[in-house]
Design a protein around this motif. Structure first.
Motif, mmCIF file in Angstrom:
data_model
loop_
_atom_site.group_PDB
_atom_site.id
_atom_site.type_symbol
_atom_site.label_atom_id
_atom_site.label_comp_id
_atom_site.label_asym_id
_atom_site.label_seq_id
_atom_site.Cartn_x
_atom_site.Cartn_y
_atom_site.Cartn_z
ATOM 1 N N LYS A 17 0.830 -1.207 0.000
ATOM 2 C CA LYS A 17 0.000 0.000 0.000
ATOM 3 C C LYS A 17 0.864 1.256 0.000
ATOM 4 C CE LYS A 17 -3.773 2.457 0.528
ATOM 5 N NZ LYS A 17 -4.773 2.586 -0.495
ATOM 6 N N ARG A 22 -1.765 1.033 -3.672
ATOM 7 C CA ARG A 22 -2.932 0.162 -3.806
ATOM 8 C C ARG A 22 -2.671 -1.113 -3.026
ATOM 9 N NH1 ARG A 22 -2.358 -4.270 -7.105
ATOM 10 N NH2 ARG A 22 -0.557 -4.272 -8.474
ATOM 11 N N ALA A 62 -9.019 -4.412 -2.643
ATOM 12 C CA ALA A 62 -8.849 -2.957 -2.678
ATOM 13 C C ALA A 62 -9.600 -2.277 -1.544
ATOM 14 C CB ALA A 62 -9.309 -2.399 -4.021
#
Length: 97
Positions: A17, A22, A62
């Motif tokens: 992340k 992401r 996600a």
């Protein structure tokens, strides 16, 4: 206390992340850990129960929110001082390990 594998998955999530902006997919986690999808899913469930991550929509990684990026201090295993007290310079650490 987290298992080694849960700790590894948590660090992968955190680093992925922060580095790529992401979350990794389940497939990417399996590639990074070398374990199968059932192991990854069980680890993610353990992280949810231990409140390290929050994950509502389990169809997509996600939506994972990291609540804590590393193991809590109170849950870390204690390191015992096994060095002999007769050696105040503690050279045993450097010579025996």
């Amino acid at each position: 206390m987290l298992t080694d594998y849960q700790r590894k998955v948590l660090r992968i999530l955190y680093n992925y992340k922060s580095g790529r902006r992401r979350m990794p997919t389940v497939h990417e986690i399996t590639v990074k850990t070398g374990k199968g999808k059932p192991d990854v899913m069980a680890s993610l469930d353990g992280l949810i129960k231990a409140e390290y991550i929050h994950w509502e929509d389990k169809s997509d990684t996600a939506s994972i929110v990291i609540l804590e990026g590393w193991e809590r201090d109170s849950e870390k295993p204690k390191v015992l001082n096994t060095a002999p007290s007769a050696n105040p310079n503690n050279t045993d650490y450097w010579t025996q390990y």
